[in-house]
Motif scaffolding. Structure first.
Motif, PDB file in Angstrom:
ATOM      1  N   PRO A 241       0.783  -1.236   0.000  1.00 32.42           N
ATOM      2  CA  PRO A 241       0.000   0.000   0.000  1.00 32.42           C
ATOM      3  C   PRO A 241       0.820   1.294   0.000  1.00 32.42           C
ATOM      4  N   ASP A 242       2.150   1.209  -0.028  1.00 28.98           N
ATOM      5  CA  ASP A 242       2.969   2.417   0.155  1.00 28.98           C
ATOM      6  C   ASP A 242       2.718   3.493  -0.902  1.00 28.98           C
ATOM      7  N   VAL A 243       2.595   3.074  -2.181  1.00 34.29           N
ATOM      8  CA  VAL A 243       2.393   4.070  -3.246  1.00 34.29           C
ATOM      9  C   VAL A 243       1.016   4.712  -3.113  1.00 34.29           C
ATOM     10  N   LEU A 244       0.021   3.920  -2.756  1.00 31.52           N
ATOM     11  CA  LEU A 244      -1.321   4.455  -2.537  1.00 31.52           C
ATOM     12  C   LEU A 244      -1.309   5.463  -1.386  1.00 31.52           C
ATOM     13  N   LYS A 245      -0.556   5.156  -0.339  1.00 28.73           N
ATOM     14  CA  LYS A 245      -0.436   6.080   0.800  1.00 28.73           C
ATOM     15  C   LYS A 245       0.257   7.378   0.387  1.00 28.73           C
ATOM     16  N   GLU A 246       1.207   7.284  -0.520  1.00 30.86           N
ATOM     17  CA  GLU A 246       1.910   8.480  -0.995  1.00 30.86           C
ATOM     18  C   GLU A 246       0.982   9.364  -1.829  1.00 30.86           C
ATOM     19  N   ILE A 247       0.157   8.728  -2.653  1.00 34.96           N
ATOM     20  CA  ILE A 247      -0.785   9.460  -3.513  1.00 34.96           C
ATOM     21  C   ILE A 247      -1.901  10.100  -2.681  1.00 34.96           C
ATOM     22  N   LEU A 248      -2.339   9.372  -1.632  1.00 35.10           N
ATOM     23  CA  LEU A 248      -3.456   9.834  -0.791  1.00 35.10           C
ATOM     24  C   LEU A 248      -2.920  10.179   0.594  1.00 35.10           C
ATOM     25  N   LYS A 249      -2.139  11.213   0.654  1.00 35.67           N
ATOM     26  CA  LYS A 249      -1.357  11.514   1.866  1.00 35.67           C
ATOM     27  C   LYS A 249      -2.184  11.682   3.135  1.00 35.67           C
ATOM     28  N   ILE A 254      -6.484   3.053   4.349  1.00 32.75           N
ATOM     29  CA  ILE A 254      -5.861   2.362   3.218  1.00 32.75           C
ATOM     30  C   ILE A 254      -5.478   0.964   3.707  1.00 32.75           C
ATOM     31  N   ILE A 255      -6.086  -0.040   3.107  1.00 30.67           N
ATOM     32  CA  ILE A 255      -6.029  -1.394   3.646  1.00 30.67           C
ATOM     33  C   ILE A 255      -5.508  -2.351   2.579  1.00 30.67           C
ATOM     34  N   GLN A 256      -4.525  -3.150   2.935  1.00 28.23           N
ATOM     35  CA  GLN A 256      -4.042  -4.190   2.034  1.00 28.23           C
ATOM     36  C   GLN A 256      -4.900  -5.435   2.231  1.00 28.23           C
ATOM     37  N   LYS A 257      -5.460  -5.927   1.138  1.00 26.91           N
ATOM     38  CA  LYS A 257      -6.379  -7.058   1.224  1.00 26.91           C
ATOM     39  C   LYS A 257      -6.355  -7.820  -0.086  1.00 26.91           C
ATOM     40  N   ASP A 258      -6.403  -9.132  -0.010  1.00 31.09           N
ATOM     41  CA  ASP A 258      -6.409  -9.925  -1.246  1.00 31.09           C
ATOM     42  C   ASP A 258      -7.825  -9.931  -1.831  1.00 31.09           C
ATOM     43  N   PHE A 259      -7.925  -9.659  -3.102  1.00 30.09           N
ATOM     44  CA  PHE A 259      -9.225  -9.786  -3.781  1.00 30.09           C
ATOM     45  C   PHE A 259      -9.005 -10.085  -5.246  1.00 30.09           C
TER      46      PHE A 259
END
Length: 259
Positions: A241-249, A254-259
């Motif tokens: 999730p690191d890049v998503l966290k950077e984009i959505l500061k 923000i949750i890592q989940k398998d789908f």
């Protein structure tokens, strides 16, 4: 009517958050759930059948969260799978397509460029749209490698600059006056693109139009959330999730989940 069920969005990764931002800006009352299917990014080089299957999978995850409307925040998924999604599910769908119409209507040179994925540019739906603009020269460019670099957090890298220059310079030489960004990832490249394009070339993406269409469809189906509670937003990713966290500061959920 207070309809607190969330708007669902999905994309082949983090790019559709550019669409989410426009929707949240226009509809701040609405709750949202976003799926970043980064594990399967990019969709642009997959077969139509694979894209449809991934779109079904993402839709069913969102329906399990009782989403009242689903935004296909991905040009490739829209142009390859929106018809199948609407035929299979009862929920309203909003698609995202390259904003050729405003560019074609506003162009003074009648020459516009479009930067998009292979999956979008080779789709039947995209080619149907092109038939509406016989008097406009449309220069198509597949953005090989751009989505992967964005997903890897390399937006400001030297490699990104070199790729963008190789894609945009031939368009500049052919006298485009509008550049259409045909992938929801690409708005995150606008600062880079502006350094390359001459100032007279305008950049158009679909985000604001998609937000307005979302509002229209919510109105049409009487699904708007007219309550006063603070809206909630959840972002699920099936990779780091690191890049998503950077984009959505400023976003917490923000949750890592398998789908």
């Amino acid at each position: 009517m207070i309809n607190e069920n969330a708007i669902g969005l999905f994309d082949s990764g983090i790019g559709g958050t550019s669409i989410w931002k426009e929707i949240h800006l226009l509809l701040p009352n609405e709750n949202t759930i976003y799926l970043a299917d980064s594990k399967n990014a990019p969709y642009g080089f997959k077969s139509k059948e694979e894209i449809i299957d991934l779109s079904y999978k993402n839709t069913e995850v969102l329906l399990n969260y009782d989403c009242k409307l689903i935004v296909v925040a991905c040009n490739t998924a829209t142009t390859n799978a929106i018809k199948e999604l609407r035929a299979k599910y009862d929920v309203p769908f909003i698609g995202i397509e390259p904003a050729i119409k405003p560019a074609a209507n506003l162009s003074k040179t009648d020459i516009i460029g479009i930067l998009a994925t292979k999956g979008t540019l080779t789709s039947e739906l995209f080619h149907e749209k092109l038939l509406s603009y016989p008097n406009v020269k449309i220069i198509e460019q597949i953005g090989h490698g751009l989505v992967q670099l964005i997903e890897n957090g390399a937006i400001d890298s030297v490699e990104m600059t070199e790729l963008l220059e190789s894609y945009l310079n031939p368009m500049i030489e052919q006298n485009i006056d509008y550049l259409v960004l045909g992938c929801s990832h690409y708005p995150y490249l606008i600062p880079q693109i502006k350094k390359i394009l001459p100032s007279h070339i305008k950049i158009i993406d679909s985000g604001e139009a998609v937000a307005k269409q979302t509002r229209n469809v919510l109105n049409q189906y009487n699904l708007l959330n007219t309550g006063n509670k603070k809206s909630s937003h959840f972002f699920y990713t099936n990779t780091n999730p690191d890049v998503l966290k950077e984009i959505l500061k400023d976003t917490k959920n923000i949750i890592q989940k398998d789908f």
